[in-house]
Design a protein around this motif. Structure first.
Motif, short mmCIF file in Angstrom:
data_model
loop_
_atom_site.label_atom_id
_atom_site.label_comp_id
_atom_site.label_asym_id
_atom_site.label_seq_id
_atom_site.Cartn_x
_atom_site.Cartn_y
_atom_site.Cartn_z
N LEU A 134 0.83 -1.20 0.00
CA LEU A 134 0.00 0.00 0.00
C LEU A 134 0.87 1.26 0.00
CD1 LEU A 134 -2.75 -1.08 2.55
CD2 LEU A 134 -3.06 -0.70 0.10
N ARG A 135 1.97 1.22 0.74
CA ARG A 135 2.89 2.36 0.77
C ARG A 135 3.56 2.56 -0.59
NH1 ARG A 135 6.59 0.45 5.38
NH2 ARG A 135 7.95 2.11 4.58
N LEU A 136 3.64 1.49 -1.39
CA LEU A 136 4.25 1.58 -2.71
C LEU A 136 3.24 1.98 -3.78
CD1 LEU A 136 6.57 -1.58 -2.63
CD2 LEU A 136 7.21 0.81 -2.29
N GLY A 137 1.99 2.21 -3.38
CA GLY A 137 1.00 2.72 -4.31
C GLY A 137 0.06 1.70 -4.91
N ARG A 165 -8.09 -2.84 10.46
CA ARG A 165 -7.01 -1.91 10.17
C ARG A 165 -7.08 -1.37 8.74
NH1 ARG A 165 -1.83 -4.88 13.14
NH2 ARG A 165 -2.59 -4.60 15.28
N ASN A 166 -7.54 -2.20 7.82
CA ASN A 166 -7.67 -1.72 6.44
C ASN A 166 -8.86 -2.39 5.77
OD1 ASN A 166 -7.36 -0.86 3.74
ND2 ASN A 166 -5.19 -0.55 4.11
N PRO A 167 -10.04 -1.80 5.93
CA PRO A 167 -11.26 -2.41 5.37
C PRO A 167 -11.33 -2.39 3.85
CG PRO A 167 -11.72 -0.24 6.30
CD PRO A 167 -10.32 -0.57 6.69
N LEU A 168 -10.43 -1.67 3.18
CA LEU A 168 -10.46 -1.60 1.71
C LEU A 168 -9.78 -2.79 1.06
CD1 LEU A 168 -9.70 2.19 1.14
CD2 LEU A 168 -11.92 1.06 1.27
N VAL A 169 -8.97 -3.54 1.84
CA VAL A 169 -8.30 -4.74 1.32
C VAL A 169 -9.22 -5.94 1.52
CG1 VAL A 169 -6.32 -6.27 1.61
CG2 VAL A 169 -6.00 -3.80 1.74
N ASP A 196 -8.97 -14.61 14.20
CA ASP A 196 -8.71 -13.39 14.97
C ASP A 196 -7.76 -12.46 14.22
OD1 ASP A 196 -6.67 -15.29 15.37
OD2 ASP A 196 -6.00 -14.28 17.20
N LYS A 197 -6.80 -13.03 13.48
CA LYS A 197 -5.88 -12.21 12.70
C LYS A 197 -6.61 -11.50 11.57
CE LYS A 197 -2.11 -13.44 14.89
NZ LYS A 197 -1.35 -12.47 15.72
N ILE A 198 -7.53 -12.21 10.92
CA ILE A 198 -8.29 -11.61 9.82
C ILE A 198 -9.20 -10.50 10.33
CG2 ILE A 198 -10.12 -12.07 8.14
CD1 ILE A 198 -7.36 -12.94 7.21
N ILE A 199 -9.80 -10.69 11.49
CA ILE A 199 -10.64 -9.64 12.08
C ILE A 199 -9.83 -8.37 12.31
CG2 ILE A 199 -11.91 -8.98 14.17
CD1 ILE A 199 -12.84 -11.91 14.36
N GLN A 200 -8.61 -8.53 12.84
CA GLN A 200 -7.74 -7.38 13.06
C GLN A 200 -7.32 -6.75 11.74
OE1 GLN A 200 -4.58 -7.99 16.11
NE2 GLN A 200 -5.61 -9.93 16.54
N ALA A 201 -7.01 -7.58 10.74
CA ALA A 201 -6.59 -7.05 9.44
C ALA A 201 -7.71 -6.23 8.80
CB ALA A 201 -6.19 -8.20 8.52
N SER A 228 -5.53 -8.91 -1.87
CA SER A 228 -6.29 -9.90 -1.09
C SER A 228 -5.35 -10.61 -0.11
CB SER A 228 -6.94 -10.94 -2.01
OG SER A 228 -7.86 -10.35 -2.90
N GLY A 229 -5.89 -10.96 1.03
CA GLY A 229 -5.11 -11.71 2.01
C GLY A 229 -5.95 -12.81 2.62
N VAL A 230 -5.35 -13.98 2.79
CA VAL A 230 -6.05 -15.09 3.44
C VAL A 230 -5.19 -15.60 4.60
CG1 VAL A 230 -7.29 -15.78 1.37
CG2 VAL A 230 -5.08 -16.82 1.86
#
Length: 252
Positions: free
Chosen positions: A83-86, A108-112, A100-105, A93-95
């Protein structure tokens, strides 16, 4: 053996993963990797992120259009670098198997696009992504059957000519059976190098933890000098693989 992709298999893997992290945090402390509270982490993180940035320069993706999947994304730290690289959040996407990790992710960034999922049986269609990446996952995944299935899924969902990025620790921890180093040989086995993929480049990241954490805390000015002069002390490496296929071009 449990059937690949079955609910029972996913539950077993999830329970084992969560147990592994609970035991690790109980031994090391939950703040062991905190940038705010542990000065031994700072230069390790800088070296790791620098290796990822250099890898991106090698790949030369188009940040506006490249679709990227982070497997075993945790709280999404590696995607934050992109994201910092534009890179466009909607194309990332992340899996991760830990809910609990996904809830935190997501918080922190609901657009991903974050999803709790079993990486041995991804829901994405073949050749969906320009790049599939993993960060510090295979070190703790000592079951090579499971690791091969995850690597195979990463290859499947990546476009021909696309990139598979492996950012992991190359050395095993002496005397420990809970970690298995992600060496060149292991990468070649997991990702079928020479058959389904080829190695494009490698980039050295963080130093082995005992050395890197000590320097980061007590001798930060010497960190990158040691990094340059003593490459054998590098513990974390970013390996850029290209999926073989009809197209041999890197993502543009």
């Amino acid at each position: 053996m449990l059937e690949n992709g079955s609910p029972a298999s996913a539950r077993t893997l999830r329970v084992a993963t969560e147990q592994c992290y609970r035991e690790y945090n109980a031994r090391k402390g939950a703040g062991r990797n905190s940038l705010l509270n542990n000065p031994g982490v700072l230069f390790q993180t800088l070296a790791r992120d620098a290796a990822l940035v250099r890898a991106m320069r090698c790949i030369k993706p188009n940040p506006e259009s490249a679709r990227v999947l982070d497997v075993g994304c945790g709280e999404g730290d590696s995607l934050w670098v992109l994201l910092r690289l534009g890179f466009e959040p909607s194309n990332l996407s992340g899996v991760d198997i830990q809910e609990d990790k996904i809830i935190q992710a997501k918080a922190r960034n609901p657009l991903v696009n974050f999803e709790c999922a079993d990486a041995t049986s991804l829901v994405f269609r073949d050749e969906t992504f320009d790049m599939a990446m993993e960060s510090m996952m295979f070190l703790q995944l000592t079951d090579d059957d499971v690791a091969r299935r995850i690597a195979s899924e990463m290859i499947r969902v990546t476009k021909p000519g696309g990139i598979l990025l492996v950012s992991d620790w190359r050395y095993s921890k002496p005397g420990s059976k809970e970690f298995k180093g992600v060496s060149r040989k292991r990468i070649a086995d997991l990702y079928q190098v020479g058959k389904q993929t080829r190695v494009r480049e490698t980039f050295r990241g963080a130093l082995i933890p005992p050395v890197g954490r000590f320097l980061s805390k007590h001798l930060p000015s010497a960190y990158f000098a040691v990094h340059k002069l003593m490459p054998f002390l590098t513990g974390q490496v970013v390996t850029v693989l290209e999926k073989r296929g009809a197209s041999e071009e890197s993502i543009r």
